[in-house]
Design a protein around this motif. Structure first.
Motif, PDB file in Angstrom:
ATOM      1  N   VAL A   1       0.869  -1.177   0.000  1.00  0.00           N
ATOM      2  CA  VAL A   1       0.000   0.000   0.000  1.00  0.00           C
ATOM      3  C   VAL A   1       0.907   1.229   0.000  1.00  0.00           C
ATOM      4  O   VAL A   1       1.855   1.302   0.773  1.00  0.00           O
ATOM      5  CB  VAL A   1      -0.929   0.027   1.238  1.00  0.00           C
ATOM      6  CG1 VAL A   1      -1.714   1.322   1.303  1.00  0.00           C
ATOM      7  CG2 VAL A   1      -1.858  -1.174   1.231  1.00  0.00           C
ATOM      8  N   VAL A   2       0.600   2.170  -0.898  1.00  0.00           N
ATOM      9  CA  VAL A   2       1.322   3.435  -0.934  1.00  0.00           C
ATOM     10  C   VAL A   2       0.399   4.479  -0.326  1.00  0.00           C
ATOM     11  O   VAL A   2      -0.766   4.580  -0.701  1.00  0.00           O
ATOM     12  CB  VAL A   2       1.705   3.827  -2.379  1.00  0.00           C
ATOM     13  CG1 VAL A   2       2.415   5.172  -2.403  1.00  0.00           C
ATOM     14  CG2 VAL A   2       2.571   2.747  -3.013  1.00  0.00           C
ATOM     15  N   MET A   3       0.927   5.235   0.652  1.00  0.00           N
ATOM     16  CA  MET A   3       0.115   6.254   1.312  1.00  0.00           C
ATOM     17  C   MET A   3       0.954   7.504   1.522  1.00  0.00           C
ATOM     18  O   MET A   3       2.175   7.468   1.412  1.00  0.00           O
ATOM     19  CB  MET A   3      -0.408   5.733   2.654  1.00  0.00           C
ATOM     20  CG  MET A   3       0.660   5.477   3.689  1.00  0.00           C
ATOM     21  SD  MET A   3       0.050   4.847   5.259  1.00  0.00           S
ATOM     22  CE  MET A   3      -0.446   3.209   4.822  1.00  0.00           C
ATOM     23  N   SER A   4       0.281   8.585   1.850  1.00  0.00           N
ATOM     24  CA  SER A   4       0.988   9.842   2.087  1.00  0.00           C
ATOM     25  C   SER A   4       1.832   9.737   3.343  1.00  0.00           C
ATOM     26  O   SER A   4       1.573   8.933   4.240  1.00  0.00           O
ATOM     27  CB  SER A   4      -0.016  10.986   2.253  1.00  0.00           C
ATOM     28  OG  SER A   4      -0.732  10.840   3.464  1.00  0.00           O
ATOM     29  N   ARG A   5       2.837  10.562   3.419  1.00  0.00           N
ATOM     30  CA  ARG A   5       3.699  10.598   4.604  1.00  0.00           C
ATOM     31  C   ARG A   5       2.880  10.993   5.830  1.00  0.00           C
ATOM     32  O   ARG A   5       3.072  10.467   6.927  1.00  0.00           O
ATOM     33  CB  ARG A   5       4.844  11.600   4.383  1.00  0.00           C
ATOM     34  CG  ARG A   5       5.815  11.665   5.527  1.00  0.00           C
ATOM     35  CD  ARG A   5       6.532  10.349   5.602  1.00  0.00           C
ATOM     36  NE  ARG A   5       7.119  10.144   6.896  1.00  0.00           N
ATOM     37  CZ  ARG A   5       8.136   9.321   7.103  1.00  0.00           C
ATOM     38  NH1 ARG A   5       8.658   8.667   6.111  1.00  0.00           N
ATOM     39  NH2 ARG A   5       8.605   9.166   8.304  1.00  0.00           N
ATOM     40  N   GLU A   6       1.959  11.921   5.650  1.00  0.00           N
ATOM     41  CA  GLU A   6       1.112  12.371   6.757  1.00  0.00           C
ATOM     42  C   GLU A   6       0.301  11.210   7.333  1.00  0.00           C
ATOM     43  O   GLU A   6       0.232  11.025   8.547  1.00  0.00           O
ATOM     44  CB  GLU A   6       0.172  13.478   6.274  1.00  0.00           C
ATOM     45  CG  GLU A   6      -0.774  13.983   7.336  1.00  0.00           C
ATOM     46  CD  GLU A   6      -1.760  15.014   6.790  1.00  0.00           C
ATOM     47  OE1 GLU A   6      -2.691  15.353   7.535  1.00  0.00           O
ATOM     48  OE2 GLU A   6      -1.599  15.470   5.645  1.00  0.00           O
ATOM     49  N   THR A   7      -0.286  10.407   6.453  1.00  0.00           N
ATOM     50  CA  THR A   7      -1.065   9.250   6.903  1.00  0.00           C
ATOM     51  C   THR A   7      -0.167   8.240   7.607  1.00  0.00           C
ATOM     52  O   THR A   7      -0.509   7.727   8.673  1.00  0.00           O
ATOM     53  CB  THR A   7      -1.781   8.589   5.722  1.00  0.00           C
ATOM     54  OG1 THR A   7      -2.660   9.537   5.111  1.00  0.00           O
ATOM     55  CG2 THR A   7      -2.586   7.376   6.155  1.00  0.00           C
ATOM     56  N   PHE A   8       1.001   7.975   7.022  1.00  0.00           N
ATOM     57  CA  PHE A   8       1.935   7.034   7.634  1.00  0.00           C
ATOM     58  C   PHE A   8       2.347   7.490   9.032  1.00  0.00           C
ATOM     59  O   PHE A   8       2.337   6.710   9.979  1.00  0.00           O
ATOM     60  CB  PHE A   8       3.169   6.866   6.751  1.00  0.00           C
ATOM     61  CG  PHE A   8       4.217   5.997   7.370  1.00  0.00           C
ATOM     62  CD1 PHE A   8       4.110   4.621   7.346  1.00  0.00           C
ATOM     63  CD2 PHE A   8       5.316   6.570   8.001  1.00  0.00           C
ATOM     64  CE1 PHE A   8       5.075   3.825   7.934  1.00  0.00           C
ATOM     65  CE2 PHE A   8       6.283   5.775   8.595  1.00  0.00           C
ATOM     66  CZ  PHE A   8       6.161   4.396   8.557  1.00  0.00           C
TER      67      PHE A   8
ATOM     68  N   ARG B   1       0.790   9.486  11.079  1.00  0.00           N
ATOM     69  CA  ARG B   1      -0.343   9.416  12.003  1.00  0.00           C
ATOM     70  C   ARG B   1      -0.578   7.980  12.458  1.00  0.00           C
ATOM     71  O   ARG B   1      -0.827   7.717  13.640  1.00  0.00           O
ATOM     72  CB  ARG B   1      -1.592   9.964  11.325  1.00  0.00           C
ATOM     73  CG  ARG B   1      -2.826   9.960  12.213  1.00  0.00           C
ATOM     74  CD  ARG B   1      -4.034  10.640  11.555  1.00  0.00           C
ATOM     75  NE  ARG B   1      -4.241  10.296  10.178  1.00  0.00           N
ATOM     76  CZ  ARG B   1      -4.870   9.195   9.744  1.00  0.00           C
ATOM     77  NH1 ARG B   1      -5.312   8.314  10.614  1.00  0.00           N
ATOM     78  NH2 ARG B   1      -5.029   8.974   8.467  1.00  0.00           N
ATOM     79  N   LEU B   2      -0.479   7.025  11.549  1.00  0.00           N
ATOM     80  CA  LEU B   2      -0.740   5.629  11.891  1.00  0.00           C
ATOM     81  C   LEU B   2       0.397   4.977  12.670  1.00  0.00           C
ATOM     82  O   LEU B   2       0.169   4.023  13.408  1.00  0.00           O
ATOM     83  CB  LEU B   2      -1.009   4.812  10.617  1.00  0.00           C
ATOM     84  CG  LEU B   2      -2.281   5.163   9.863  1.00  0.00           C
ATOM     85  CD1 LEU B   2      -2.344   4.399   8.552  1.00  0.00           C
ATOM     86  CD2 LEU B   2      -3.500   4.873  10.713  1.00  0.00           C
ATOM     87  N   SER B   3       1.601   5.479  12.512  1.00  0.00           N
ATOM     88  CA  SER B   3       2.739   4.811  13.139  1.00  0.00           C
ATOM     89  C   SER B   3       3.233   5.483  14.413  1.00  0.00           C
ATOM     90  O   SER B   3       4.171   4.985  15.039  1.00  0.00           O
ATOM     91  CB  SER B   3       3.895   4.698  12.151  1.00  0.00           C
ATOM     92  OG  SER B   3       4.347   5.969  11.774  1.00  0.00           O
ATOM     93  N   GLN B   4       2.616   6.576  14.827  1.00  0.00           N
ATOM     94  CA  GLN B   4       3.091   7.216  16.045  1.00  0.00           C
ATOM     95  C   GLN B   4       2.838   6.312  17.243  1.00  0.00           C
ATOM     96  O   GLN B   4       1.914   5.514  17.256  1.00  0.00           O
ATOM     97  CB  GLN B   4       2.465   8.584  16.241  1.00  0.00           C
ATOM     98  CG  GLN B   4       0.946   8.576  16.376  1.00  0.00           C
ATOM     99  CD  GLN B   4       0.404   9.977  16.511  1.00  0.00           C
ATOM    100  OE1 GLN B   4       0.632  10.604  17.518  1.00  0.00           O
ATOM    101  NE2 GLN B   4      -0.305  10.444  15.514  1.00  0.00           N
ATOM    102  N   ALA B   5       3.705   6.414  18.215  1.00  0.00           N
ATOM    103  CA  ALA B   5       3.648   5.543  19.390  1.00  0.00           C
ATOM    104  C   ALA B   5       2.316   5.717  20.115  1.00  0.00           C
ATOM    105  O   ALA B   5       1.886   6.830  20.396  1.00  0.00           O
ATOM    106  CB  ALA B   5       4.799   5.848  20.330  1.00  0.00           C
ATOM    107  N   GLN B   6       1.694   4.600  20.388  1.00  0.00           N
ATOM    108  CA  GLN B   6       0.446   4.598  21.147  1.00  0.00           C
ATOM    109  C   GLN B   6       0.801   4.505  22.629  1.00  0.00           C
ATOM    110  O   GLN B   6       1.880   4.053  22.996  1.00  0.00           O
ATOM    111  CB  GLN B   6      -0.415   3.400  20.747  1.00  0.00           C
ATOM    112  CG  GLN B   6      -0.748   3.361  19.271  1.00  0.00           C
ATOM    113  CD  GLN B   6      -1.634   4.511  18.842  1.00  0.00           C
ATOM    114  OE1 GLN B   6      -2.572   4.859  19.549  1.00  0.00           O
ATOM    115  NE2 GLN B   6      -1.335   5.108  17.714  1.00  0.00           N
TER     116      GLN B   6
END
Length: 82
Positions: A36-43, A45-50
């Protein structure tokens, strides 16, 4: 999500990246999704530490409650034959 065959994604890479800025793009190979190719912004947001489970539990409204009774179903066992 738009799907791209691998050879089409390679041939039109600039367009693929441009479209990924607004919506993730699915890359397929032999009919199966492989990337899946996604924007850096989306990446980001999804990968920030929970937060950790410990932090989550510390925010619980039940923290410090001493009158909680947990019951176990006696019919369920974890007996393992030796």
């Amino acid at each position: 999500m738009e799907a791209w065959q691998m050879h089409g994604a390679k041939a039109r890479f600039a367009e693929l990246v441009k479209r990924a800025q607004t919506q993730p793009q699915d890359i397929t190979l032999h009919g199966k999704s492989v990337a899946v190719v996604m924007s850096r912004e989306t990446f980001d947001r999804l990968s920030q530490a929970q937060e950790s489970l410990v932090d989550f539990m510390r925010r619980s409204p039940l923290l410090g409650a001493d009158d909680i009774t947990l019951e176990r179903d006696p019919s369920v066992t974890n007996d393992v034959p030796l």
